[in-house]
Design a protein around this motif. Structure first.
Motif, mmCIF file in Angstrom:
data_model
loop_
_atom_site.group_PDB
_atom_site.id
_atom_site.type_symbol
_atom_site.label_atom_id
_atom_site.label_comp_id
_atom_site.label_asym_id
_atom_site.label_seq_id
_atom_site.Cartn_x
_atom_site.Cartn_y
_atom_site.Cartn_z
ATOM 1 N N ILE A 169 0.873 -1.187 0.000
ATOM 2 C CA ILE A 169 0.000 0.000 0.000
ATOM 3 C C ILE A 169 0.905 1.231 0.000
ATOM 4 O O ILE A 169 1.814 1.359 0.825
ATOM 5 C CB ILE A 169 -0.922 0.013 1.234
ATOM 6 C CG1 ILE A 169 -1.816 -1.230 1.265
ATOM 7 C CG2 ILE A 169 -1.767 1.275 1.253
ATOM 8 C CD1 ILE A 169 -2.683 -1.319 2.490
ATOM 9 N N ASN A 170 0.616 2.169 -0.937
ATOM 10 C CA ASN A 170 1.353 3.429 -1.028
ATOM 11 C C ASN A 170 0.336 4.523 -1.322
ATOM 12 O O ASN A 170 -0.088 4.714 -2.465
ATOM 13 C CB ASN A 170 2.422 3.347 -2.107
ATOM 14 C CG ASN A 170 3.357 4.561 -2.081
ATOM 15 O OD1 ASN A 170 3.192 5.479 -1.275
ATOM 16 N ND2 ASN A 170 4.338 4.567 -2.982
ATOM 17 N N SER A 188 -11.295 4.614 3.312
ATOM 18 C CA SER A 188 -10.910 4.131 1.978
ATOM 19 C C SER A 188 -9.820 3.071 2.075
ATOM 20 O O SER A 188 -9.827 2.077 1.338
ATOM 21 C CB SER A 188 -10.424 5.311 1.125
ATOM 22 O OG SER A 188 -11.446 6.260 0.968
ATOM 23 N N VAL A 189 -8.876 3.272 2.989
ATOM 24 C CA VAL A 189 -7.815 2.281 3.169
ATOM 25 C C VAL A 189 -8.396 0.968 3.672
ATOM 26 O O VAL A 189 -8.018 -0.123 3.207
ATOM 27 C CB VAL A 189 -6.735 2.806 4.126
ATOM 28 C CG1 VAL A 189 -5.637 1.758 4.318
ATOM 29 C CG2 VAL A 189 -6.136 4.092 3.594
ATOM 30 N N LEU A 190 -9.345 1.056 4.595
ATOM 31 C CA LEU A 190 -9.971 -0.163 5.129
ATOM 32 C C LEU A 190 -10.719 -0.906 4.028
ATOM 33 O O LEU A 190 -10.642 -2.135 3.928
ATOM 34 C CB LEU A 190 -10.920 0.192 6.280
ATOM 35 C CG LEU A 190 -10.258 0.732 7.555
ATOM 36 C CD1 LEU A 190 -11.314 1.166 8.561
ATOM 37 C CD2 LEU A 190 -9.351 -0.325 8.186
ATOM 38 N N PRO A 232 -8.500 11.374 11.169
ATOM 39 C CA PRO A 232 -7.690 12.124 10.196
ATOM 40 C C PRO A 232 -7.215 11.211 9.058
ATOM 41 O O PRO A 232 -7.085 10.004 9.234
ATOM 42 C CB PRO A 232 -6.521 12.645 11.042
ATOM 43 C CG PRO A 232 -6.461 11.738 12.219
ATOM 44 C CD PRO A 232 -7.865 11.312 12.487
ATOM 45 N N PRO A 233 -6.956 11.776 7.873
ATOM 46 C CA PRO A 233 -6.476 10.972 6.740
ATOM 47 C C PRO A 233 -5.095 10.396 7.012
ATOM 48 O O PRO A 233 -4.358 10.863 7.877
ATOM 49 C CB PRO A 233 -6.457 11.971 5.572
ATOM 50 C CG PRO A 233 -6.367 13.313 6.225
ATOM 51 C CD PRO A 233 -7.093 13.211 7.529
ATOM 52 N N ALA A 279 -1.261 -5.285 7.975
ATOM 53 C CA ALA A 279 -1.585 -3.928 7.531
ATOM 54 C C ALA A 279 -2.876 -3.442 8.184
ATOM 55 O O ALA A 279 -2.966 -2.291 8.642
ATOM 56 C CB ALA A 279 -1.703 -3.900 6.004
ATOM 57 N N LEU A 280 -3.887 -4.313 8.245
ATOM 58 C CA LEU A 280 -5.155 -3.934 8.864
ATOM 59 C C LEU A 280 -4.981 -3.642 10.351
ATOM 60 O O LEU A 280 -5.533 -2.661 10.872
ATOM 61 C CB LEU A 280 -6.178 -5.063 8.655
ATOM 62 C CG LEU A 280 -7.567 -4.847 9.258
ATOM 63 C CD1 LEU A 280 -8.213 -3.603 8.675
ATOM 64 C CD2 LEU A 280 -8.445 -6.062 9.015
ATOM 65 N N ASP A 281 -4.214 -4.459 11.043
ATOM 66 C CA ASP A 281 -3.997 -4.264 12.471
ATOM 67 C C ASP A 281 -3.232 -2.966 12.725
ATOM 68 O O ASP A 281 -3.503 -2.229 13.682
ATOM 69 C CB ASP A 281 -3.221 -5.447 13.034
ATOM 70 C CG ASP A 281 -3.334 -5.548 14.555
ATOM 71 O OD1 ASP A 281 -4.325 -5.029 15.111
ATOM 72 O OD2 ASP A 281 -2.452 -6.137 15.188
#
Length: 613
Positions: free
Chosen positions: A186-187, A195-197, A218-219, A232-234
């Protein structure tokens, strides 16, 4: 046609019963802070476990097994300082070959089930926190096809398998984790956290619900390269102070503060519901158990007092004892009353009555033999004497077939005068004696479980004591008594499987022969003190004493008595003696009220959930 179908079904049911594995033993072991229920069978079997948190119970189901009624008896573990209170086994309702064990707990703790072919071990924490999360995941993961078992340090949470459900379940746990998801990169820069989730959910293929408060975070700006998607999710949830709750195959993500608030509200609602539940009062008549013992046990199962009770309000749950009617009065909710009822029904049984029968067998045997010339051979010879006209006075001959004091087995010949031989005399002694005796004492006593019982029998005899005359006082003869006692002292304790542990002390005294008519008899005393475990109705030998005494005496003329063939002419008779004594003690304990004391199969009415409390 219907008859054939019925016979075929009956045959199939019978065949399934015969093919079932047989349970050989059910044992409860406490090792430090872990309690273990160990079940062994003759072949491999299937065991399944689930936890009923509402009832504080662990249920263990055994599939397709046979078990004797003796092994289904309840195990009272309330006296142990662990987390278990009682273990009850019964046939699972609606099945023919499934057995269920219900383990009642003092509080909800974790457990581990380990299956090893013909052996199943259920390990239970004696306090919450004894088992590490890694140990639980590793053991249970070993039972899942394709499971991942890690060798990482203790405390690492490892998913059961690589499936989405198991990975998501692992993410909802606290503490260090082992990440095994598919690797992603992810970048992104200044992108909303939602959105990331969603990006991770689309890549990994799981369902996700995001609470609206999460969008206020916050973003994020992330650069993650070739890492497992669950890591990554954690990481993202940790950065956003988020928490996840798994519901089936759906992951619900909320802010940590919102989740804590909801959990607190749910706990308060549960307490309010419990406080609002109507109370009922029940009187339990206690027949056999001690009121104080029952009260101490069921106190742990009353509804707990609220942490902040209303001012002036009466206590919710209560328990009172009535000594006059031997009753317990309980006030509590309907659910708690039913749970207490099952506990009392299980524990309030008759105290076992045990009859202990001992057989004390004392045998003696003696043997003696005499073979040879009692006085050798005596004769005289006179070459000068005139034998003309002399009347011979011999030969003479004597023989005895029944030995007695005067003639104990003699064959003899006597010649007074025979020509020039004078006083020829010899006695050949052939005697063998044998005696046997047996004395049996059978003390028998009945007592309650864990109560001391004593039984004794005393035999008394007297002997004469002569007091010498002193001065003008004449001699006086008096009699004194001497006693011999047979006593049995025993403390029985019945185990949960119906065996009997005996602490025994046996004393056996007996009279022997008197040295003289006026002397006291010789007395022999034997004692046995031991502790043994015996099955109900079985006989065990708890002691034995065997002694033997062999003697052989021979005298005669030196050198001549040792000559071959003719040496017996110059020696005393060959006279060996042998004495043997043997003492054996047999013990047989038997439970007289086996059915009333609860050592038989539970009633059919208790099988409909009776094992669960």
């Amino acid at each position: 046609m219907k008859k054939r179908i019925f016979l075929m079904l009956a045959f199939l049911v019978q065949a399934s019963t015969l093919l079932a594995q047989e349970i050989k033993s059910v044992n409860f072991i406490q090792e430090g802070e872990v309690s273990k229920l160990v079940i062994e069978a003759d072949k491999a079997f299937i065991a399944e476990r689930f936890h009923v948190t509402e009832d504080k119970q662990i249920i263990l189901d055994l599939k397709n097994v046979r078990i004797s009624p003796k092994l289904l008896r309840g195990i009272d573990t309330s006296e142990f300082p662990g987390s278990t209170v009682f273990i009850s086994g019964y046939k699972k309702p609606g099945t023919e070959t499934d057995i269920r064990f219900a383990i009642q707990l003092r509080d909800n703790v974790r457990s581990i089930l380990e299956n090893n072919e013909n052996r199943a071990v259920l390990s239970i924490e004696n306090r919450f926190g004894v088992f590490s999360a890694n140990k639980i995941r590793s053991v249970e993961g070993g039972q899942v096809q394709g499971a991942v078992v890690s060798s990482d340090p203790v405390g690492l949470n490892v998913p059961k398998s690589t499936s989405i459900d198991d990975i998501l379940q692992n993410l909802t746990l606290s503490g260090p984790k082992k990440y095994i998801g598919k690797r992603i990169s992810i970048n992104v820069k200044d992108i909303p956290i939602t959105s990331v989730l969603n990006m991770i959910a689309d890549t990994s293929g799981f369902n996700i619900i995001i609470d609206q408060d999460v969008s206020k975070a916050p973003p994020l700006t992330l650069t993650l390269t070739n890492i497992p998607w669950d890591q990554a999710l954690d990481t993202i949830m940790s950065l956003g102070k988020l928490s996840a709750v798994k519901s089936a195959n759906i992951l619900v993500i909320k802010t940590t503060s919102q989740l804590n608030k909801e959990l607190k509200e749910e706990l308060e609602a549960s307490k309010l519901k419990e406080e609002a539940e109507p109370m009922v009062t029940r009187v339990f008549l206690i027949n056999y158990a001690i009121l104080g013992d029952i009260e101490r046990i069921i106190k742990d199962y009353l509804t707990p007092i609220p942490t902040a009770p209303t001012a002036g309000a009466a206590p919710r749950a209560s328990i009172q004892l009535d000594e006059r009617t031997n009753s317990i009065i309980v006030k509590d909710t309907t659910e708690s009353i039913e749970r207490i009822k099952k506990i009392i029904e299980t524990l309030d049984t008759q105290t076992p009555q045990i009859m202990i029968e001992a057989k004390i067998v004392e045998a003696s045997e003696s043997y003696s033999k005499r073979l040879g010339l009692s006085r050798g051979i005596t004769f005289g010879y006179d070459p000068i004497v005139n034998t003309t006209g002399q009347v011979p006075t011999g030969p003479g001959f004597s023989f005895s077939t029944a030995p007695n004091a005067q003639s104990p087995g003699f064959i003899g010949m006597t010649i007074g005068v025979y020509k020039r031989i004078l006083n020829l005399d010899f006695n050949l002694q052939l005697m063998e004696s044998e005696s046997k005796g047996r004395v049996i004492s059978t003390p028998r006593v009945v007592t309650q479980n864990k109560k001391t019982a004593t039984l004794s029998s005393t035999e008394t005899t007297s002997f004469r004591v002569q007091q010498l005359a002193t001065g003008t006082a004449p001699a006086v003869a008096t009699f004194q008594n001497v006693s011999a006692t047979v006593s049995l002292n025993v403390v029985p304790q019945v185990t949960n499987d119906g065996s009997i542990n005996l602490q025994i002390s046996i004393n056996k005294s007996s009279f022997g022969t008197r040295p003289t008519a006026d002397a006291p008899p010789n007395t022999t005393t034997r004692n046995v003190n031991t502790n043994v475990l015996v099955e109900n109705g079985s006989t065990i030998v708890i002691g034995g004493l065997y002694s033997t005494d062999n003697q052989e005496t021979r005298s005669g003329i030196p050198v001549l008595k040792d000559l071959p063939l003719i040496g017996w002419l110059f020696s005393s008779p060959y006279a060996p003696t042998s004495n043997k004594n043997e003492l054996i003690i047999f013990l047989t304990p038997r439970i007289l009220n086996q059915d009333e004391a609860g050592f038989t199969e539970r009633q059919a009415s208790k099988e409909n959930g009776a094992g669960s409390i």
